[in-house]
Design a protein around this motif. Sequence first.
Motif, PDB file in Angstrom:
ATOM      1  N   PHE A 157      18.651   4.659   8.200  1.00 56.60           N
ATOM      2  CA  PHE A 157      19.104   5.184   7.152  1.00 56.60           C
ATOM      3  C   PHE A 157      20.656   5.394   6.851  1.00 56.60           C
ATOM      4  O   PHE A 157      21.354   5.189   5.645  1.00 56.60           O
ATOM      5  N   LYS A 158      21.133   5.891   7.990  1.00 57.60           N
ATOM      6  CA  LYS A 158      22.789   5.825   7.925  1.00 57.60           C
ATOM      7  C   LYS A 158      23.524   4.362   7.765  1.00 57.60           C
ATOM      8  O   LYS A 158      24.378   4.429   7.135  1.00 57.60           O
ATOM      9  N   ILE A 159      22.927   3.551   8.478  1.00 63.73           N
ATOM     10  CA  ILE A 159      23.674   2.191   8.466  1.00 63.73           C
ATOM     11  C   ILE A 159      23.488   1.718   6.946  1.00 63.73           C
ATOM     12  O   ILE A 159      24.572   1.164   6.533  1.00 63.73           O
ATOM     13  N   THR A 160      22.572   1.854   6.293  1.00 60.18           N
ATOM     14  CA  THR A 160      22.176   1.406   5.130  1.00 60.18           C
ATOM     15  C   THR A 160      22.991   2.451   4.149  1.00 60.18           C
ATOM     16  O   THR A 160      23.032   1.908   2.688  1.00 60.18           O
ATOM     17  N   GLY A 161      23.265   3.508   4.235  1.00 62.07           N
ATOM     18  CA  GLY A 161      23.902   4.312   3.590  1.00 62.07           C
ATOM     19  C   GLY A 161      22.795   5.337   2.522  1.00 62.07           C
ATOM     20  O   GLY A 161      23.387   6.061   1.691  1.00 62.07           O
ATOM     21  N   LEU A 162      21.673   5.171   2.961  1.00 64.91           N
ATOM     22  CA  LEU A 162      20.899   5.843   2.210  1.00 64.91           C
ATOM     23  C   LEU A 162      20.587   7.223   2.712  1.00 64.91           C
ATOM     24  O   LEU A 162      19.816   8.124   1.939  1.00 64.91           O
ATOM     25  N   ASP A 163      21.137   7.624   3.743  1.00 67.69           N
ATOM     26  CA  ASP A 163      21.151   8.914   4.096  1.00 67.69           C
ATOM     27  C   ASP A 163      21.935   9.854   3.159  1.00 67.69           C
ATOM     28  O   ASP A 163      21.633  10.974   2.993  1.00 67.69           O
ATOM     29  N   GLY A 164      22.747   9.163   2.255  1.00 67.13           N
ATOM     30  CA  GLY A 164      23.634  10.062   1.231  1.00 67.13           C
ATOM     31  C   GLY A 164      22.688  10.089  -0.076  1.00 67.13           C
ATOM     32  O   GLY A 164      22.980  10.520  -1.085  1.00 67.13           O
ATOM     33  N   VAL A 165      21.748   9.087  -0.038  1.00 63.73           N
ATOM     34  CA  VAL A 165      20.851   9.188  -1.317  1.00 63.73           C
ATOM     35  C   VAL A 165      19.505   9.785  -1.342  1.00 63.73           C
ATOM     36  O   VAL A 165      19.344  10.662  -2.205  1.00 63.73           O
ATOM     37  N   PHE A 166      18.915   9.922  -0.149  1.00 68.14           N
ATOM     38  CA  PHE A 166      17.690  10.854   0.052  1.00 68.14           C
ATOM     39  C   PHE A 166      18.015  12.010   0.777  1.00 68.14           C
ATOM     40  O   PHE A 166      19.025  12.100   1.604  1.00 68.14           O
ATOM     41  N   SER A 202      11.869  -3.893   3.123  1.00 70.71           N
ATOM     42  CA  SER A 202      10.586  -3.628   1.981  1.00 70.71           C
ATOM     43  C   SER A 202      10.457  -2.087   1.865  1.00 70.71           C
ATOM     44  O   SER A 202      10.128  -1.810   0.735  1.00 70.71           O
ATOM     45  N   SER A 203      10.031  -1.530   2.906  1.00 70.56           N
ATOM     46  CA  SER A 203       9.905  -0.094   2.885  1.00 70.56           C
ATOM     47  C   SER A 203      11.176   0.898   2.176  1.00 70.56           C
ATOM     48  O   SER A 203      10.797   1.722   1.549  1.00 70.56           O
ATOM     49  N   LEU A 204      12.164   0.219   2.601  1.00 74.32           N
ATOM     50  CA  LEU A 204      13.323   1.023   1.931  1.00 74.32           C
ATOM     51  C   LEU A 204      13.405   0.872   0.602  1.00 74.32           C
ATOM     52  O   LEU A 204      13.788   1.879  -0.118  1.00 74.32           O
ATOM     53  N   GLY A 205      13.299  -0.407   0.246  1.00 76.42           N
ATOM     54  CA  GLY A 205      12.965  -0.601  -1.211  1.00 76.42           C
ATOM     55  C   GLY A 205      11.910   0.269  -2.094  1.00 76.42           C
ATOM     56  O   GLY A 205      12.308   0.731  -3.134  1.00 76.42           O
ATOM     57  N   VAL A 206      10.897   0.468  -1.506  1.00 73.54           N
ATOM     58  CA  VAL A 206       9.871   1.324  -1.919  1.00 73.54           C
ATOM     59  C   VAL A 206      10.254   2.788  -2.192  1.00 73.54           C
ATOM     60  O   VAL A 206      10.215   3.429  -3.175  1.00 73.54           O
ATOM     61  N   LEU A 207      11.112   3.361  -1.231  1.00 72.75           N
ATOM     62  CA  LEU A 207      11.583   4.550  -1.152  1.00 72.75           C
ATOM     63  C   LEU A 207      12.611   4.697  -2.275  1.00 72.75           C
ATOM     64  O   LEU A 207      12.965   5.709  -3.150  1.00 72.75           O
ATOM     65  N   ILE A 208      13.446   3.538  -2.460  1.00 72.97           N
ATOM     66  CA  ILE A 208      14.537   3.553  -3.297  1.00 72.97           C
ATOM     67  C   ILE A 208      13.970   3.614  -4.942  1.00 72.97           C
ATOM     68  O   ILE A 208      14.085   4.158  -5.755  1.00 72.97           O
ATOM     69  N   GLU A 225       0.815  -1.175  -0.150  1.00 70.93           N
ATOM     70  CA  GLU A 225      -0.038   0.140  -0.014  1.00 70.93           C
ATOM     71  C   GLU A 225       0.975   1.123   0.033  1.00 70.93           C
ATOM     72  O   GLU A 225       0.460   2.272  -0.636  1.00 70.93           O
ATOM     73  N   PHE A 226       2.111   1.228   0.737  1.00 71.42           N
ATOM     74  CA  PHE A 226       3.100   2.315   0.633  1.00 71.42           C
ATOM     75  C   PHE A 226       3.556   2.534  -0.581  1.00 71.42           C
ATOM     76  O   PHE A 226       3.471   3.765  -1.209  1.00 71.42           O
ATOM     77  N   GLN A 227       3.678   1.548  -1.320  1.00 69.94           N
ATOM     78  CA  GLN A 227       4.451   1.816  -2.695  1.00 69.94           C
ATOM     79  C   GLN A 227       3.286   2.238  -3.692  1.00 69.94           C
ATOM     80  O   GLN A 227       3.501   3.264  -4.513  1.00 69.94           O
ATOM     81  N   GLN A 228       2.167   1.714  -3.712  1.00 72.08           N
ATOM     82  CA  GLN A 228       0.902   2.417  -4.462  1.00 72.08           C
ATOM     83  C   GLN A 228       0.694   3.972  -3.992  1.00 72.08           C
ATOM     84  O   GLN A 228       0.744   4.583  -4.923  1.00 72.08           O
ATOM     85  N   ARG A 229       0.632   4.427  -2.672  1.00 70.11           N
ATOM     86  CA  ARG A 229       0.302   5.531  -2.392  1.00 70.11           C
ATOM     87  C   ARG A 229       1.463   6.493  -2.758  1.00 70.11           C
ATOM     88  O   ARG A 229       1.595   7.922  -3.143  1.00 70.11           O
ATOM     89  N   ILE A 230       2.693   5.949  -3.095  1.00 68.31           N
ATOM     90  CA  ILE A 230       3.875   6.968  -3.534  1.00 68.31           C
ATOM     91  C   ILE A 230       3.906   6.834  -4.820  1.00 68.31           C
ATOM     92  O   ILE A 230       4.058   7.929  -5.743  1.00 68.31           O
ATOM     93  N   ALA A 231       3.732   5.908  -5.657  1.00 58.50           N
ATOM     94  CA  ALA A 231       3.614   5.741  -7.125  1.00 58.50           C
ATOM     95  C   ALA A 231       2.558   6.444  -7.783  1.00 58.50           C
ATOM     96  O   ALA A 231       2.962   7.159  -8.830  1.00 58.50           O
ATOM     97  N   ALA A 232       1.342   6.543  -7.274  1.00 61.29           N
ATOM     98  CA  ALA A 232       0.123   7.458  -7.822  1.00 61.29           C
ATOM     99  C   ALA A 232       0.524   8.838  -8.111  1.00 61.29           C
ATOM    100  O   ALA A 232       0.565   9.248  -9.142  1.00 61.29           O
ATOM    101  N   PRO A 233       1.228   9.530  -7.203  1.00 60.73           N
ATOM    102  CA  PRO A 233       1.438  10.979  -7.466  1.00 60.73           C
ATOM    103  C   PRO A 233       2.575  10.930  -8.765  1.00 60.73           C
ATOM    104  O   PRO A 233       2.696  11.883  -9.568  1.00 60.73           O
ATOM    105  N   ILE A 234       3.486  10.235  -8.531  1.00 56.71           N
ATOM    106  CA  ILE A 234       4.585  10.079  -9.442  1.00 56.71           C
ATOM    107  C   ILE A 234       3.973   9.774 -10.909  1.00 56.71           C
ATOM    108  O   ILE A 234       4.267  10.525 -11.941  1.00 56.71           O
TER     109      ILE A 234
END
Length: 121
Positions: A93-102, A61-67, A32-41
Amino acid sequence: MAIEFEIEDRRVGDDAYIVAVRGEIDLFTAPEFQQRIAAPIEDGATRVIVDLTEVTFIDSSSLGVLIGAHRRLKQRNGSLVVVCDNDAIVKTFKITGLDGVFTLVRSLDDALDGEAVRTGP
């Protein structure tokens, strides 16, 4: 015991959306998180603000949705901003390095102002 999960979204301006989530984002709620983010895009938004200030847990899985959302927006010269003031989630986010992506900001006001105020040092 039911896990609390809720998503609200709204347009702000001509090309931006806020997707605010409350509760836990995990394998069961990520679709559902993925659908609600994808719709506006898909509707042409070039700026998506994901408000995680009321999220208590996120998993891979939620990090994958954001990526995925980040990649789609980047193809359109858009941006994804994550609002999060929960230190445990920011640490993920920091442990995964995603703080540098987002772009991570501490408050919705910072995201709406367009400030790239990074969390942490």
